[in-house]
Design an enzyme around this catalytic site. Structure first.
Site: not given
Length: 461
Positions: A156, A277, A283, A290
């Site tokens: 979980h 970024s 970043k 992804e």
């Protein structure tokens, strides 16, 4: 005019020619198409259906066409040919004359395209299996390099029990091993030859379908001509295998995204597998993880699309089946790219053992072992579970962990606790105690690691 234009008084207009053409997709099958045509021509000659000289001229002409397509010297236009089969046959006839016009004897584009597609599916499945192995090798290498590193295991997405990082990596190796088996099954499903089934009913020519199947490396000819030209189950099998593997990669990449965040800090991705970024200079984004995660939806979409295409088709061939190849090619291409990207990302990432160890000390990961301690002394496990739950509640109220409790704190809950309870609070000891087959103890993980490496031996068989 099209090669089938004898029955027609006018040709298709420009729009319907482009709309109906499969050439932009099936031109990728030119190698398979030429191989099938050479096998068919040789069989026709062996059966006395065409002259040996014609078969030789056909084979020589097709080899020349193969070389020219491969080099880029020969290209095709949808306004001249609707598919790769007709494009190659028309070019062959231009080069060798009447011999080329005899190639299609006893053959239909229906069995021709099914043969090409099966050859393609076999080849791509094998290539995907090789890429699958490369990713498993990268995961195994990280498992070996960081064998004793401990991190929190989750259920979980909450801290549950400590596990070895190597154990965690090998869980993905197991998923990929099952994916490999699915790809192998898809390759086997494609390993049957439709050539000689003609349009749907077979042919009056004395074809030797066993000879062409053998020449093309198929296991056997498909025994029913109707099924031979209409079956696309093998493509469903291939795309399904790709879909499941993409889902596994998505799960892996989800953890990479989480683990590379500041909140976790478990891993650091290589700059080669990260992006920045355009506005925030600090970043370092896990974009490729992804993207792999995102591409899983695309491949599942390919599977659903083909299932819907096939769901209501009557026997035998229907033009709908022209839509079978693009999704299968896309699924195979996408999975292969994802395998390659994931392998590079895994191989080059840095494992931050200290960050993992710090988090493994949080969340009362020793709780189950404390309950087991009591159960092994004769207390019913449910009662032991309740006692340890109360100890955890005490820790939460005090803002401490189980290892911060005194022996008196433990004895206040049960007289069964002795000084050796501290051994149940040591993370390496907790991990080492799980020696059951498949468990996270080092000795159990070494067995898993050896088995995972053994699975890679002779993978191409």
């Amino acid at each position: 005019m099209a090669l089938w234009s004898g029955r027609f008084t006018e040709g298709a207009d420009a729009f319907t020619q482009r709309f109906g053409a499969s050439l932009p997709v099936d031109q990728r099958l030119y190698v398979e198409d030429i191989a099938g045509s050479i096998a068919h021509a040789n069989m026709l000659a062996a059966q006395g259906i065409i002259a040996t000289a014609d078969a030789e001229a056909i084979a020589e002409g097709l080899q020349g066409i193969l070389a020219d397509i491969t080099s880029g010297a020969l290209t095709f236009d949808v306004m001249e040919s609707e598919d790769i089969h007709m494009a190659i046959e028309a070019e062959l006839t231009r080069r060798v004359g009447d011999a080329g016009a005899r190639l299609h004897t006893g053959r239909s584009r229906n069995d021709q395209v099914a043969t090409d597609t099966r050859l393609y599916a076999k080849r791509r499945a094998g290539e995907l299996m090789a890429a699958n192995v490369a990713l498993r090798e990268a995961l195994i290498a990280q498992a070996e390099a960081n064998f004793d590193v401990i991190l929190p295991g989750y259920t979980h997405l909450q801290h549950a029990q400590p596990v070895l990082f190597s154990h965690h990596m090998l869980a993905y190796v197991q998923m990929l091993a099952r994916d490999y088996d699915r790809l192998a099954a898809a390759r086997n499903a494609a390993d049957a030859c439709p050539l000689g089934a003609a349009a749907l009913a077979g042919t009056t020519y004395p074809l030797d379908r066993f000879a062409t199947a053998e020449a093309l490396g198929f296991d056997h000819p498909i025994p029913n001509s109707l099924d031979a030209v209409s079956d696309r189950d093998f493509l469903l099998d291939l795309i399904y295998a790709c879909s499941v593997s993409c889902l596994h990669l998505s799960r892996l990449c989800e953890e990479i995204v989480l683990w590379s965040s500041a909140e976790f800090g478990f891993i650091t991705l290589s700059d080669a597998y990260s992006t920045g970024s355009s506005i925030m200079p600090q970043k370092k984004n896990p974009d490729f993880a992804e993207l792999i995660r995102g591409k899983s939806g695309r491949v599942v979409g390919d599977l659903v699309a083909l299932m819907m295409t096939l769901k209501s088709l009557p026997l035998a061939y229907n033009k709908d089946l022209q839509e079978d190849k693009e999704g299968a090619m896309d699924a195979a291409d996408t999975l292969e790219d994802c395998y390659v990207c994931a392998a590079g990302m895994i191989a080059t990432m840095t494992v931050n053992a200290d960050a993992m160890a710090t988090q493994a000390k949080k969340g009362y990961l020793a709780a189950t072992d404390v309950a087991d301690y009591l159960a092994k002394k004769g207390l019913p496990f449910r009662r032991a579970h309740e006692i340890v739950g109360h100890l955890v509640l005490t820790c939460e109220q005090r803002g401490c962990d189980l290892e911060d409790l005194t022996l008196d704190d433990f004895k206040a809950e049960s007289d069964l606790f002795e000084s050796d309870i501290v051994e149940c609070l040591n993370l390496p000891a907790i991990v080492a105690a799980r020696t059951t087959f498949g468990g996270t103890a080092p000795e159990a993980v070494r067995v898993q690691l050896a088995a995972a490496k053994a699975q890679l031996v002779g993978f191409g068989a």
